[in-house]
Design a protein around this motif. Structure first.
Motif, short mmCIF file in Angstrom:
data_model
loop_
_atom_site.label_atom_id
_atom_site.label_comp_id
_atom_site.label_asym_id
_atom_site.label_seq_id
_atom_site.Cartn_x
_atom_site.Cartn_y
_atom_site.Cartn_z
N SER A 142 0.93 -1.16 0.01
CA SER A 142 -0.03 -0.16 0.03
C SER A 142 0.93 1.14 0.02
CB SER A 142 -0.89 0.13 1.04
OG SER A 142 -1.96 -1.06 1.27
N THR A 143 2.03 1.34 0.69
CA THR A 143 3.07 2.33 0.76
C THR A 143 3.52 2.41 -0.45
OG1 THR A 143 3.40 1.90 2.90
CG2 THR A 143 4.79 3.39 1.94
N ALA A 144 3.75 1.58 -1.14
CA ALA A 144 4.30 1.70 -2.62
C ALA A 144 3.09 2.72 -3.71
CB ALA A 144 4.33 0.49 -3.25
N HIS A 145 1.99 2.37 -3.29
CA HIS A 145 0.84 3.11 -4.22
C HIS A 145 0.86 4.51 -3.45
CE1 HIS A 145 -1.87 -0.20 -6.04
NE2 HIS A 145 -0.67 -0.66 -6.00
N ILE A 146 1.17 4.51 -2.64
CA ILE A 146 0.98 5.87 -1.80
C ILE A 146 2.16 6.98 -2.31
CG2 ILE A 146 1.27 7.32 0.30
CD1 ILE A 146 -0.19 5.23 1.52
N MET A 147 3.59 6.12 -2.31
CA MET A 147 4.48 6.98 -3.07
C MET A 147 4.31 7.28 -4.38
SD MET A 147 8.53 5.47 -3.31
CE MET A 147 8.04 4.30 -4.57
N ALA A 148 3.65 6.31 -5.17
CA ALA A 148 3.45 6.68 -6.74
C ALA A 148 2.45 7.78 -6.80
CB ALA A 148 2.79 5.33 -7.43
N GLU A 149 1.57 7.80 -5.99
CA GLU A 149 0.69 9.06 -5.90
C GLU A 149 1.49 10.41 -5.70
OE1 GLU A 149 -3.00 10.96 -3.66
OE2 GLU A 149 -2.53 8.98 -3.34
N ALA A 150 2.34 10.23 -4.63
CA ALA A 150 3.39 11.59 -4.20
C ALA A 150 4.01 11.74 -5.44
CB ALA A 150 4.12 11.23 -2.86
N VAL A 151 4.78 10.94 -5.92
CA VAL A 151 5.64 11.19 -7.36
C VAL A 151 4.77 11.74 -8.42
CG1 VAL A 151 7.12 9.99 -9.01
CG2 VAL A 151 7.30 9.35 -6.56
N LEU A 152 3.74 11.15 -8.78
CA LEU A 152 2.92 11.53 -9.76
C LEU A 152 2.49 13.08 -9.82
CD1 LEU A 152 0.75 9.00 -10.78
CD2 LEU A 152 2.40 9.85 -11.94
N GLU A 153 2.43 13.59 -8.32
CA GLU A 153 1.90 15.08 -8.01
C GLU A 153 3.09 15.87 -8.19
OE1 GLU A 153 0.75 15.27 -3.88
OE2 GLU A 153 -1.25 14.08 -4.44
N ARG A 154 4.39 15.37 -8.07
CA ARG A 154 5.43 16.01 -8.01
C ARG A 154 6.09 16.27 -9.49
NH1 ARG A 154 8.94 18.33 -4.58
NH2 ARG A 154 10.96 18.46 -4.71
N PHE A 155 5.87 15.09 -10.40
CA PHE A 155 6.12 14.89 -11.53
C PHE A 155 4.92 14.67 -12.64
CE2 PHE A 155 9.57 13.65 -8.88
CZ PHE A 155 10.95 14.23 -9.61
N PRO A 156 4.19 15.67 -12.77
CA PRO A 156 2.96 15.38 -13.72
C PRO A 156 3.62 14.79 -15.00
CG PRO A 156 3.08 17.49 -12.60
CD PRO A 156 4.14 17.00 -12.32
N THR A 205 -7.56 0.77 5.01
CA THR A 205 -7.21 2.26 4.56
C THR A 205 -6.04 2.50 4.90
OG1 THR A 205 -7.63 3.03 6.87
CG2 THR A 205 -9.73 2.56 5.65
N THR A 206 -5.46 4.04 4.67
CA THR A 206 -4.09 4.49 4.84
C THR A 206 -4.01 4.64 6.23
OG1 THR A 206 -4.88 6.78 4.26
CG2 THR A 206 -4.04 5.40 2.46
N GLY A 207 -5.06 4.72 6.87
CA GLY A 207 -5.02 4.95 8.36
C GLY A 207 -4.35 3.98 9.07
N GLN A 208 -4.15 2.32 8.35
CA GLN A 208 -3.32 1.33 9.17
C GLN A 208 -1.89 1.51 9.00
OE1 GLN A 208 -6.45 -1.63 7.04
NE2 GLN A 208 -5.73 -2.63 8.63
N ILE A 209 -1.56 2.44 8.17
CA ILE A 209 -0.22 2.71 7.91
C ILE A 209 0.36 3.56 8.97
CG2 ILE A 209 1.75 3.33 6.48
CD1 ILE A 209 -0.33 2.59 4.20
N ASN A 210 1.49 3.34 9.66
CA ASN A 210 2.17 4.62 10.82
C ASN A 210 2.84 5.49 9.66
OD1 ASN A 210 3.60 5.94 12.62
ND2 ASN A 210 3.20 4.22 14.05
N PRO A 211 2.55 6.79 9.69
CA PRO A 211 3.41 7.54 8.96
C PRO A 211 4.54 7.89 9.49
CG PRO A 211 1.50 8.94 10.50
CD PRO A 211 1.45 7.07 10.49
#
Length: 598
Positions: free
Chosen positions: A20-34, A144-150
């Motif tokens: 799940s964290t891999a998906h979250i990272m991909a989302e953050a990368v796409l925001e930074r690199f449209p 949910t992402t809430g199950q991941i400790n940030p």
């Protein structure tokens, strides 16, 4: 029956967190690199990664901002929503993502079942959506992402990776990360990484003057110094002595073998990519030997007719083998092109398999315990889908049944792993943990019904008829080079006294004490210790510091008082200072610690 203990990583919460964290990272990368093109992002051991085709080069300076955005996404407690879609619908979702479209085409074509038969029904195509990110994925994920400790995630590094591992395909940017259940687990993992860097056998090997690699000689071909060769000698002599005590006979079968033998044994078809190019002389094609078993089986055959009364017959050899590993896969001593294997082959009757497995097990346990590997588990390596295995279901069935029976008879807990077998048979692999908890495959026992039949091995049974023997392949430490790399890191270069290349350094305080230092060294050498004298014109403290840096177990400081009283002032590499003692007392202490494996 022995209990089979194995928790599949894919079934754990930690696996789902990392995926799940891999998906979250991909989302953050796409925001930074449209406009970035996304590839795949799996969970792996200790973490995850995702591959991207980015519009500009990413640097380490980008990672903190990506990581910060990931934590914000995690705190949003977004659900992971799974949806099954058709191939056409998936193409619409990922219309601008060429790598995803290629994956969808592959999914639509289907695959193969465990027996290699084409699957007629198309596999289910699914997507997972979390927050604004949609990915082609079969899961599993957290709810949910809430199950991941940030506070338990961290981006680790950036690397290049070819799409689908094919060097002819595009080079992508791979971002590695790690994720854990708690910040404490993350902190412990990061500490282990730092400790592993300090223990890196490539660095320590150079610092301790044990081995080198040279471009003049070639990649993957280590050069061992006198200290390094002493280590090799001690390691191999120890295993040789243990094997001899357990009834193994040592043989020698050279470096070259006719290629035809490997064609008959099955190695050529299944192993030719790992062989060095052929050498031809008078129409005979030779190969540098990449393995011992066909040579040992040929030796068994050439020794004449065998009776069941001779069996079991146990051959052992420390043979230098040559494997044409890819340059990019070479890694210090743990992946080399010239390697010395402590290879053993036991020729026995089917009825003797269990007793011979038990014997091999005793050898392995004794040796691993001597090297302080007391925490290990056994992997039962079986055939897997798509692998290169000799097609002989009857003999495979016999070998698997025999190996399971031997494991269970010895009350060995094991777990099964498909796709890890040798091409000719199943094996029991001993997976040991070092002091940092890292797992290494060190020893192996394989049961082989196939090669002896292919090479025409026989013995005369009690019924006076010819039978085919079973061969047990066994390696205790695997290869000298790889095992040395492992134990350098396991001990951080501070080898047990019995294994240390130099066990004691005699340090004279002043030039007038050099003669007594030489006298002490001579007596200790006569008693069997490996001793040197540091007679350099350096200060005593500098000599002590240098000896500690070389991780020599004992430093024996000698001055006027020691010379007059026949003593030595003992210091240890740990920094302890037991102080002056009679030379005989030190020798008794050293011999005791050698026996105890301290």
């Amino acid at each position: 029956m022995a209990e089979i203990k194995h928790e599949r990583y894919q079934d754990t919460l930690l696996y789902r967190i990392r995926h799940s964290t891999a998906h979250i990272m991909a989302e953050a990368v796409l925001e930074r690199f449209p406009g970035a093109n996304i590839a795949i992002g799996p969970a792996i051991e200790d973490g995850f990664y995702y591959d991207f085709d980015l519009p500009r080069q990413i640097t380490a300076e980008d990672l903190p901002e990506i990581e910060k955005r990931m934590r914000e996404i995690i705190r949003g407690k977004h659900p992971f929503v799974r949806r099954e879609v058709s191939a056409d619908e998936a193409r619409k979702i990922f219309a601008n993502q060429s790598f995803k479209l290629e994956l969808i085409d592959g999914l639509e074509k289907g695959g193969f079942d465990e027996d290699g038969n084409p699957i007629t029904e198309k596999p289910i195509i699914s997507t997972y959506t979390s927050d604004t990110f949609v990915d082609l994925c079969r899961g599993p994920h957290v709810e949910t992402t809430g199950q991941i400790n940030p506070d338990a995630i961290k981006l680790m590094s950036i690397a290049g990776a070819y799409w689908r591992g094919d060097e002819k395909r595009p080079m992508l940017t791979r971002i590695y990360g790690t994720a854990w259940n708690t910040p404490q687990e993350l902190e412990e993992y990061l500490w282990k990484l730092e400790e592993a860097k300090k223990r890196d056998h490539r660095k320590l090997g150079k610092d301790l003057g044990l081995f080198y690699f040279s471009d003049d000689v070639g990649p993957g071909l280590p050069l061992f110094t006198p200290k390094g060769e002493m280590l090799r000698h001690l390691m191999e002599s120890y295993v040789r002595d243990v094997q001899t005590r357990y009834g193994f006979q040592h043989v020698w079968t050279g470096h070259l073998v006719k290629e035809d033998l490997y064609k008959r044994s099955g190695h050529y078809d299944n192993y030719k990519d790992a062989m060095f190019p052929p050498m031809v002389d008078e129409n005979i094609t030779f190969r540098l030997k990449p393995m011992n078993c066909p040579s040992h089986m040929t030796l068994y055959k050439e020794m004449g007719r065998h009776s069941y009364r001779e069996l079991p017959l146990r051959f052992a050899e420390f043979a230098t083998l040559y494997r044409y590993e890819k340059t990019g896969e070479l890694n210090g001593l743990t992946r080399v092109r010239s390697l010395t294997q402590d290879d053993c082959h036991t020729f026995c009757t089917p009825e003797q398999i269990e007793q011979e497995f038990s014997l091999d097990l005793q050898v392995i346990k004794e040796v691993l315990e001597r090297y302080r590997f007391t925490n290990y588990r056994v992997r039962l390596s079986l055939r897997g889908q798509g692998g290169k295995y000799v097609k002989d279901d009857v003999r495979w069935g016999q070998a698997e049944a025999a190996l399971r029976s031997a494991l269970q008879a010895n009350n060995v807990d094991y777990f099964e792993a498909e796709g890890e077998a040798a091409f000719y048979g199943p094996k029991a692999d001993f997976m040991a943990n070092d002091v940092l908890g890292r797992e290494w495959q060190l020893s192996t026992i394989q049961v082989d019904f196939i090669q002896p039949a292919r090479l025409g091995l026989t013995y005369i049974g009690e019924d006076n008829l010819e039978h085919t023997p079973v061969v047990l392949h066994r390696a205790v430490t695997g290869t000298t080079e790889r095992f040395l790399g492992v134990i350098i890191e396991h001990f951080a270069g501070a080898f047990p006294v019995w294994l240390a290349p130099v066990q004691a350094m005699v340090i004279p305080i002043a030039d007038r004490h050099v003669a007594y230092a030489a006298e002490v060294a001579g007596k200790l050498k006569s008693a069997g210790l490996r001793v040197e004298v540091d007679d350099r014109g350096e200060r005593m403290n500098a000599k002590i510091r240098d000896a500690q840096n070389q991780k020599i177990p004992y430093m024996l400081v000698v001055g006027d008082k020691e010379a007059q009283g026949g003593e030595v002032a003992l210091r240890l590499r740990s920094g302890e200072n037991p102080g002056p003692m009679p030379l005989g007392d030190f020798l008794a202490r050293a011999n005791k610690e050698i026996v105890e494996g301290v």
